[in-house]
Enzyme design. Structure first.
Site, PDB file in Angstrom:
ATOM      1  CG  ASN A   9      -1.685   1.265   1.416  1.00  0.00           C
ATOM      2  OD1 ASN A   9      -1.750   2.098   0.505  1.00  0.00           O
ATOM      3  ND2 ASN A   9      -2.276   1.453   2.592  1.00  0.00           N
ATOM      4  CE  LYS A  11       0.064   3.246   4.840  1.00  0.00           C
ATOM      5  NZ  LYS A  11       0.201   3.328   6.295  1.00  0.00           N
ATOM      6  CG  HIS A  88      -5.538   2.167   5.453  1.00  0.00           C
ATOM      7  ND1 HIS A  88      -5.057   3.117   6.320  1.00  0.00           N
ATOM      8  CD2 HIS A  88      -4.542   1.264   5.285  1.00  0.00           C
ATOM      9  CE1 HIS A  88      -3.814   2.785   6.662  1.00  0.00           C
ATOM     10  NE2 HIS A  88      -3.483   1.668   6.039  1.00  0.00           N
ATOM     11  CD  GLU A  90      -2.491   5.651   6.884  1.00  0.00           C
ATOM     12  OE1 GLU A  90      -2.471   5.663   5.641  1.00  0.00           O
ATOM     13  OE2 GLU A  90      -1.589   5.131   7.578  1.00  0.00           O
ATOM     14  CD  GLU A 156      -3.101  -2.102   7.549  1.00  0.00           C
ATOM     15  OE1 GLU A 156      -2.017  -2.390   7.038  1.00  0.00           O
ATOM     16  OE2 GLU A 156      -3.707  -1.048   7.314  1.00  0.00           O
ATOM     17  N   GLY A 162       3.228   2.465  10.746  1.00  0.00           N
ATOM     18  CA  GLY A 162       4.241   3.497  10.562  1.00  0.00           C
ATOM     19  C   GLY A 162       5.039   3.827  11.815  1.00  0.00           C
ATOM     20  CB  SER A 201       5.666  -1.736  11.983  1.00  0.00           C
ATOM     21  OG  SER A 201       5.372  -0.374  12.249  1.00  0.00           O
TER      22      SER A 201
HETATM   23  P1  13P Z   1       3.426   0.520   7.561  1.00  0.00           P
HETATM   24  O1  13P Z   1       3.867  -0.802   6.972  1.00  0.00           O
HETATM   25  O2  13P Z   1       4.155   1.694   7.008  1.00  0.00           O
HETATM   26  O3  13P Z   1       3.402   0.456   9.066  1.00  0.00           O
HETATM   27  O4  13P Z   1       1.907   0.721   7.101  1.00  0.00           O
HETATM   28  C1  13P Z   1       0.996  -0.304   7.268  1.00  0.00           C
HETATM   29  C2  13P Z   1      -0.244   0.037   6.549  1.00  0.00           C
HETATM   30  O5  13P Z   1      -0.992   0.920   6.942  1.00  0.00           O
HETATM   31  C3  13P Z   1      -0.537  -0.692   5.301  1.00  0.00           C
HETATM   32  O6  13P Z   1      -1.842  -0.451   4.869  1.00  0.00           O
END
Ligand code: 13P
Length: 239
Positions: A9, A11, A88, A90, A156, A162, A201
């Site tokens: 992903n 983003k 997601h 976010e 997640e 992150g 992560s």
């Molecule tokens: P990270 O791997 O950067 O922690 O992000 C995970 C994520 O939100 C994937 O959708």
């Protein structure tokens, strides 16, 4: 559960120069899924030459209309996408998306022929309060589409995204086991076949341990999916 599914992903990252990473991923493997930003989907599809599955990071709950700035599931299909991520954390936090919104998006994506990855996960405060199963259970109940065809679930934990922090392997196994039980309760035996990804992560160094837990069918990878080197290292560690 067979081979692990590794999904990147990107983003809000990736300009046209990043197509070189898509090319390198596609040259090395034919089983990765990558969700670049909307602007790169069509060119990523061309670059990947059917070796990668390219997807969207979101879609609108309607198929067309007066929704400035939004992208529909049929537009994703038209651009060559094969899947879409919905719900997601976010999107849920930045855009105020509810479980009902996520479910509507999942349903329209399935109707358009896309596989759909529905994301769930608790915040740190919710985990500290001992509410992981209540939160994830409610998200599943409200966000999942009506059938398991083309459905992938991603767990997640928001506090692991992150941050470089991950749940312990036992905690991952516990939540994935809970999600499996919820899927079976809702969908019967078909719930056994739904792939459940872990995200938050995931790195080359921790992928084997996290993906080795029961009911973990792969990984949804953010930061470490931006380069072919690290996404390929995760895929190698997982298999
Ligand atoms: P990270 O791997 O950067 O922690 O992000 C995970 C994520 O939100 C994937 O959708």
């Amino acid at each position: 559960m067979g081979n692990a599914l590794i999904v990147g992903n990107w983003k809000m990252n990736g300009l046209s120069a990043a197509l070189g990473e898509i090319a390198a991923m596609a040259a090395a493997r034919d089983d990765l899924w990558v969700a670049p930003p909307f602007t790169l989907i069509a060119s990523a599809v061309t670059t990947a030459q059917s070796r990668l599955r390219i997807g969207g990071q979101d879609c609108h709950a309607k198929l067309s209309g007066a929704h400035t700035g939004c992208v529909s599931a049929t537009m994703l299909v038209d651009a060559g996408a094969g899947f879409v991520i919905v719900g997601h954390s976010e999107r849920r936090s930045d855009n105020g998306e509810s479980d009902a919104d996520v479910r509507a998006k999942a349903m329209v994506a399935r109707a358009a022929g896309l596989d759909v990855i529905v994301c769930v996960g608790e915040t740190e405060a919710q985990r500290d309060a001992g509410n992981v199963e209540a939160v994830v259970g409610k998200q599943l109940a409200g966000s999942l589409p009506d059938a398991v065809d083309g459905l992938v679930v991603a767990y997640e934990p928001v506090w692991a995204i992150g941050t470089g922090r991950t749940p312990t392997p036992d905690d991952v196994a516990a939540v994935h086991g809970f999600i499996r039980a919820q899927l079976v309760t809702r969908f019967g035996a078909a719930g056994q076949g739904v792939r459940i990804l872990y995200g938050g992560s995931v790195k080359p160094e921790n992928a084997a341990l996290l993906l080795g837990q029961p009911n973990v069918g792969g990984a949804l990878v953010g930061g470490a999916s931006l380069t072919a080197a690290s996404l390929l290292a995760i895929a190698a560690a997982a298999s």
